[in-house]
Design a protein around this motif. Sequence first.
Motif, mmCIF file in Angstrom:
data_model
loop_
_atom_site.group_PDB
_atom_site.id
_atom_site.type_symbol
_atom_site.label_atom_id
_atom_site.label_comp_id
_atom_site.label_asym_id
_atom_site.label_seq_id
_atom_site.Cartn_x
_atom_site.Cartn_y
_atom_site.Cartn_z
ATOM 1 N N LEU A 1 0.819 -1.211 0.000
ATOM 2 C CA LEU A 1 0.000 0.000 0.000
ATOM 3 C C LEU A 1 0.855 1.264 0.000
ATOM 4 O O LEU A 1 0.552 2.232 -0.707
ATOM 5 C CB LEU A 1 -0.936 -0.003 1.208
ATOM 6 N N THR B 1 -2.973 6.279 3.046
ATOM 7 C CA THR B 1 -3.155 7.723 3.056
ATOM 8 C C THR B 1 -2.148 8.337 4.018
ATOM 9 O O THR B 1 -2.440 8.527 5.207
ATOM 10 C CB THR B 1 -4.590 8.106 3.482
ATOM 11 N N ARG C 1 2.396 2.667 -3.249
ATOM 12 C CA ARG C 1 1.478 3.343 -4.178
ATOM 13 C C ARG C 1 0.426 4.121 -3.392
ATOM 14 O O ARG C 1 -0.757 3.766 -3.419
ATOM 15 C CB ARG C 1 0.825 2.316 -5.091
ATOM 16 N N TYR D 1 -8.920 -0.767 -0.209
ATOM 17 C CA TYR D 1 -8.127 -0.016 0.765
ATOM 18 C C TYR D 1 -7.061 0.798 0.047
ATOM 19 O O TYR D 1 -6.566 0.408 -0.989
ATOM 20 C CB TYR D 1 -7.439 -0.984 1.729
ATOM 21 N N ARG D 2 -6.705 1.935 0.678
ATOM 22 C CA ARG D 2 -5.600 2.728 0.165
ATOM 23 C C ARG D 2 -4.813 3.333 1.304
ATOM 24 O O ARG D 2 -5.368 3.632 2.381
ATOM 25 C CB ARG D 2 -6.066 3.787 -0.813
ATOM 26 N N GLY E 1 -2.446 6.371 -2.240
ATOM 27 C CA GLY E 1 -3.608 6.875 -2.953
ATOM 28 C C GLY E 1 -4.259 5.867 -3.878
ATOM 29 O O GLY E 1 -5.422 6.018 -4.240
ATOM 30 N N GLN E 2 -3.534 4.821 -4.288
ATOM 31 C CA GLN E 2 -4.113 3.799 -5.164
ATOM 32 C C GLN E 2 -4.969 2.851 -4.342
ATOM 33 O O GLN E 2 -4.579 2.415 -3.273
ATOM 34 C CB GLN E 2 -3.020 3.009 -5.873
ATOM 35 N N VAL E 3 -6.142 2.530 -4.851
ATOM 36 C CA VAL E 3 -7.058 1.629 -4.161
ATOM 37 C C VAL E 3 -6.770 0.195 -4.596
ATOM 38 O O VAL E 3 -6.677 -0.090 -5.788
ATOM 39 C CB VAL E 3 -8.532 1.991 -4.462
ATOM 40 N N PHE E 4 -6.614 -0.687 -3.609
ATOM 41 C CA PHE E 4 -6.408 -2.112 -3.845
ATOM 42 C C PHE E 4 -7.590 -2.877 -3.264
ATOM 43 O O PHE E 4 -7.982 -2.631 -2.122
ATOM 44 C CB PHE E 4 -5.138 -2.608 -3.150
#
Length: 73
Positions: free
Chosen positions: A15, A71, A18, A68-69, A20-23
């Motif tokens: 996480l 932040t 990256r 999830y991302r 801000g990227q949503v996984f």
Amino acid sequence: MVDLTPMEFDILLLLARRPGQVFTARQIYEAVAADSFDAGWTGISSMVYKLRRKLGSDIIETVRGHGYRFTPE
């Protein structure tokens, strides 16, 4: 210093690389735990919960219906 299990560390690393990227939970599972017999992809939410307890609730955001991302503050 925070004591993390190897899987918790791998999730956090994925996480954090990256922000801000949503996984999705499935993507996280496939990236960090697909070879593990300890948890299924549905257990990822439990791992994220444990990470939040150890690191603070604001560090990993749930994007409802998506995943999830990370932040960072």
